[in-house]
Scaffold this motif. Structure first.
Motif, mmCIF file in Angstrom:
data_model
loop_
_atom_site.group_PDB
_atom_site.id
_atom_site.type_symbol
_atom_site.label_atom_id
_atom_site.label_comp_id
_atom_site.label_asym_id
_atom_site.label_seq_id
_atom_site.Cartn_x
_atom_site.Cartn_y
_atom_site.Cartn_z
ATOM 1 N N TRP A 289 0.867 -1.196 0.000
ATOM 2 C CA TRP A 289 0.000 0.000 0.000
ATOM 3 C C TRP A 289 0.899 1.241 0.000
ATOM 4 N N GLY A 290 0.832 2.024 -1.060
ATOM 5 C CA GLY A 290 1.701 3.185 -1.101
ATOM 6 C C GLY A 290 1.580 3.978 -2.379
ATOM 7 N N PRO A 291 2.475 4.958 -2.585
ATOM 8 C CA PRO A 291 2.348 5.914 -3.689
ATOM 9 C C PRO A 291 2.862 5.420 -5.031
ATOM 10 N N GLU A 292 3.436 4.201 -5.100
ATOM 11 C CA GLU A 292 3.990 3.738 -6.370
ATOM 12 C C GLU A 292 3.952 2.214 -6.430
ATOM 13 N N GLY A 293 4.189 1.696 -7.632
ATOM 14 C CA GLY A 293 4.272 0.264 -7.840
ATOM 15 C C GLY A 293 3.005 -0.486 -7.471
ATOM 16 N N LYS A 294 3.181 -1.682 -6.891
ATOM 17 C CA LYS A 294 2.057 -2.531 -6.521
ATOM 18 C C LYS A 294 1.157 -1.858 -5.490
ATOM 19 N N GLY A 295 1.767 -1.079 -4.588
ATOM 20 C CA GLY A 295 0.978 -0.378 -3.584
ATOM 21 C C GLY A 295 -0.026 0.571 -4.194
ATOM 22 N N LYS A 296 0.378 1.289 -5.235
ATOM 23 C CA LYS A 296 -0.531 2.242 -5.893
ATOM 24 C C LYS A 296 -1.613 1.507 -6.668
ATOM 25 N N ILE A 297 -1.238 0.391 -7.326
ATOM 26 C CA ILE A 297 -2.233 -0.406 -8.056
ATOM 27 C C ILE A 297 -3.297 -0.938 -7.096
ATOM 28 N N ASN A 298 -2.874 -1.380 -5.913
ATOM 29 C CA ASN A 298 -3.832 -1.872 -4.919
ATOM 30 C C ASN A 298 -4.796 -0.780 -4.478
ATOM 31 N N ILE A 299 -4.271 0.435 -4.267
ATOM 32 C CA ILE A 299 -5.142 1.556 -3.882
ATOM 33 C C ILE A 299 -6.169 1.821 -4.968
ATOM 34 N N GLN A 300 -5.728 1.820 -6.225
ATOM 35 C CA GLN A 300 -6.641 2.099 -7.338
ATOM 36 C C GLN A 300 -7.691 1.003 -7.482
ATOM 37 N N ASN A 301 -7.263 -0.274 -7.362
ATOM 38 C CA ASN A 301 -8.229 -1.375 -7.470
ATOM 39 C C ASN A 301 -9.241 -1.339 -6.320
#
Length: 782
Positions: A614-626
């Motif tokens: 969970w974060g501002p880039e990479g997989k973390g950002k994709i998770n937030i968007q999904n």
């Protein structure tokens, strides 16, 4: 000090004079006000200032002055000739809240330099440096770092969010509010004499007498219009029974009168005031004729159940007080008028232009009794005996115990409707914790009045009630979102992507819809109730009032700052104390804290914590968007059917005005015959028979007046030919409808209608339409 200035009326501006200092002594409790008290204070001041903050409120008159209450202080001996120091004895919660409110208003930049110089946060705390620092921090704008005094920081956030939610953050309104606050809001400062025994004074303060309340004055005005003592006695009995909001109304009647008025079940409702008067007068006559032996015998037979009744009564709280409930009843009786739900205007609300009462005493007290019984039976109550569930939805029944009747509380509704209604009512209540206004309660009582009758002892159909409450929730959501696109955009973030500015109702509505769909074994991004475990099983609504940024606004570890930190996918609603304590923790540290304590505060938060990154880039950002996409789909009640999205991905679905619904169905490439089977109400149907069964059920429950009303609902889902008047169907098309005599339906208008048997690709549309009314069918897999 001279006697002339021991009692002084001060404006708020004068109260916060920089040459005066107030100290909260160590023996006073910590600051404890929450959203209910803080929001009530702001609402009272904005009402007095003539500011409109309610959706259904008209122009309100500005008051010349608004009296806030008293501040009792003791002057401390000081060697300084410049500052006077007072020790606060009574009024510290209000004084502290005003200090926090001024700190917020300072940062709104509506105060001139001269005004700022004349005002100071002149409140400190004996032996509590953290509390003093917290006030200084919010006044200076320093809110970084872990909070030392969570309640003070939480109060600041509550004020900030309430101003935004009520539109008071508009520059012109904020200026009007602060001008009125400083100049027209007054407080009475009472300085106790020197050498006062403060311990004795506290004892006097805690045992002081109560003033006559406004609802008692109103009762006297009503009773003055009645013709005789019998009518006044009956009126008083009903009024007094209704006035105790923490007790089921029937329990406010003496046991023998209770049985006479409400029957052996205690659930019957007399037809009118005169019917109650007849029972009441008969009871009085019997009492007047009783001998001393009769009185002793009656007292002995009734005393055994008193303790049990009293114990059960103490179990329940209330979501509203009596004065405000009176206004709700008046508003429901006088729908054509604009009745304010502001209890400060209680007496004025009932007085007509000719100085008489707007409603008759007999009519009003009967309606009061009716709505109290509806309220008791079908509106949640805080439950002191069930800490886990917090809210109860129970109806009072009588059961025979020996020779007497005793109270018993059972579920108000049948099946799983009781739990669903309990949860949605709790959702609405915690979203609006203040005692005043409570629009949701007025709308709920109106629904109950519409769907119950005195002849049926006010029994309501759980399916219908739930559907109406869900439409109410949809309507409130539409008012907040205003048909705007909910997807995040950097150029136009939108109503859901406002950080702490997102309203509590949005988060609570989401949690209700998540709870309901998780209960039906749905999952979101692969996360279902099994994965959530106790976070789902133990979930209940409570007064969570603080918006949490799961990835923090300021990360003390020095990690990359998240530019779109305020987007909805990164937000959830939690308690103020947790937010103050954990606000700058990383997502991993927050997850660890909640896992170690085996809890989560909301379902959205529990789902967020299920992601590894969970974060501002990479997989973390994709998770937030999904996650954000999934949650917005839930918020607008967007569903899928056979992996097809049935609702337009950017369309907000307003629920109450179904004419405005817009539904898009993706074209299906399937051409083969569909032999699917469905289960509905315990029966198995093919597509044709399912449509007949569902629409027949919907018509029987909702009782549309005529064909036009049915078509207004179905045409919104592009189903214009689903129903037709039987005699208007041409002979060559009759086989396209269920036209046997047993399948035809006669409406209240006299129209005889037939339901189409040609559904094909249109069945998913019908399932979506009926889902809005709580009607569901399950496809049976081969």
């Amino acid at each position: 000090m001279s006697q002339t200035n021991q009692v002084e009326q001060l404006s708020v501006k004068a109260l916060f004079d920089s040459k005066t200092q107030y100290v909260i002594p160590i023996y006073q409790r910590n600051y404890a006000w929450g959203a209910t008290e803080i929001e009530q204070l702001i609402q009272d001041i904005s009402d007095a200032a003539g500011l409109i903050t309610q959706a259904d409120e008209t122009v309100t008159a500005k008051q010349d002055n608004y009296y806030l209450g008293s501040l009792v202080v003791y002057q401390r001996t000081t060697h300084s000739q410049q500052n006077v120091v007072y020790e606060t004895i009574d009024g510290q919660q209000r004084h502290t809240t005003l200090s926090i409110l001024l700190a917020y208003l300072k940062h709104c930049n509506v105060l001139g330099c001269d005004e700022l110089e004349a005002i100071a946060i002149n409140l400190t705390f004996d032996s509590r440096p953290k509390s003093s620092r917290a006030l200084d921090d919010i006044y200076s704008g320093n809110t970084n770092g872990e909070s030392e005094e969570p309640n003070i920081h939480a109060a600041f956030n509550i004020i900030q969010r309430y101003f935004k939610a009520k539109g008071l953050d508009d520059e012109a309104k904020t200026k009007q509010f602060v001008d009125y606050l400083l100049k027209s809001v007054t407080i009475l400062r009472v300085v106790v004499p020197p050498q006062t025994d403060l311990n004795h004074y506290f004892e006097i303060m805690n045992n002081r007498g109560e003033q006559l309340e406004k609802h008692e004055v109103l009762k006297a005005k009503f009773m003055a219009t009645l013709a005789n003592d019998d009518e006044r006695g009956c009126f008083s009995t009903i009024w007094d029974a209704c006035s105790n909001m923490t007790r089921y109304t029937q329990m406010g009647f003496q046991s023998d009168l209770r049985k006479d008025v409400f029957g052996n079940s205690w659930q019957m409702m007399p037809a009118n005031f005169d019917a109650i008067l007849e029972k009441h007068t008969s009871k009085q006559q019997k009492q007047d004729a009783m001998t001393l032996r009769d009185i002793i015998k009656h007292k002995a037979s009734s005393s055994n159940g008193d303790d049990e009744e009293r114990e059960k009564e103490e179990r329940f709280g209330t979501v509203i007080d009596f004065s405000n409930f009176l206004l709700h009843v008046l508003k429901l009786m006088k729908r054509e008028e604009s009745v304010s739900l502001d209890d400060k205007k209680l007496i004025d609300a009932f007085i007509s232009k000719d100085d008489g009462l707007k409603v008759s005493a007999k009519a009003f007290v009967y309606e009061l009794l009716k709505y109290r019984i509806l309220f008791d039976s079908y509106v949640i109550k805080p439950d002191q005996h069930d800490e886990k569930r917090k809210w109860s939805l129970l109806r009072l029944n009588a059961y025979k115990y020996g020779n007497s009747l005793s109270p018993e509380y059972s579920n108000a509704l049948t099946g799983d409707y009781n739990e669903k209604v309990r949860m949605i009512l709790a959702m609405l209540h915690v979203s609006n914790p203040a005692l005043v206004y409570k629009r949701w309660l007025n709308d709920t009582l109106s629904i109950l009045n519409k769907h119950t009758t005195q002849q049926s002892n006010f029994v309501v159909d759980g399916e219908v009630y739930l559907a109406e409450l869900e439409r109410l929730s949809d309507r409130y959501f539409k008012e907040i979102t205003n048909d705007k696109c909910l997807a995040f955009s950097e150029s136009e973030p939108g109503v859901l992507h406002q950080g702490t500015g997102v309203q509590n109702f949005v988060f609570n509505r989401l949690d209700y819809l998540l709870w309901k769909r998780l209960s039906n074994n749905e999952s979101f991004d692969g996360i279902g109730k099994k994965e959530l475990g106790k976070h789902f099983e133990d979930f209940q609504f409570s007064f969570r009032t603080s918006v949490e940024h799961y990835f923090p606004q300021t990360d003390p570890s020095g990690a990359k700052k998240m530019e779109d930190v305020d987007r909805f996918g990164n937000l959830c609603l939690i308690s103020p104390s947790s937010n103050s304590r954990l606000s700058n923790y990383s997502p991993q540290d927050k997850k660890k804290f909640y896992q170690e304590n085996n809890r989560a505060e909301s379902l959205k938060q529990a789902i967020m914590m299920s992601y590894a990154d969970w974060g501002p880039e990479g997989k973390g950002k994709i998770n937030i968007q999904n996650h954000e996409k999934e949650m917005i789909n839930v918020l607008v009640n967007r569903h899928s059917f056979n992996d097809d999205v049935l609702l337009n991905g950017e369309q907000i679905i307003p629920a109450f005005e179904v004419e405005e619904y817009q539904v898009e169905i993706k074209a299906s490439n399937k051409t083969q015959r569909d032999y699917s089977k469905y289960c509905f109400n315990g029966q198995v149907y093919n597509k044709r028979k399912l449509a007949l069964a569902i629409l027949t059920h919907w018509i029987n429950v909702n009782k549309p007046t005529d064909l036009a009303e049915i078509r207004r609902v179905l045409e919104a889902y592009n189903l214009p030919r689903a129903v037709a008047i039987c005699e208007q169907i041409s002979s060559n098309r009759l086989d396209r409808y269920h036209s046997s005599e047993s399948d035809l339906i006669t409406l209240n208008s006299g129209e005889v209608i037939a339901i189409s048997n040609q559904w094909g690709k249109n069945l998913p549309k019908l399932l979506i339409a009926m889902n809005r009314y709580g009607i569901h069918a399950e496809k049976i897999e081969d």
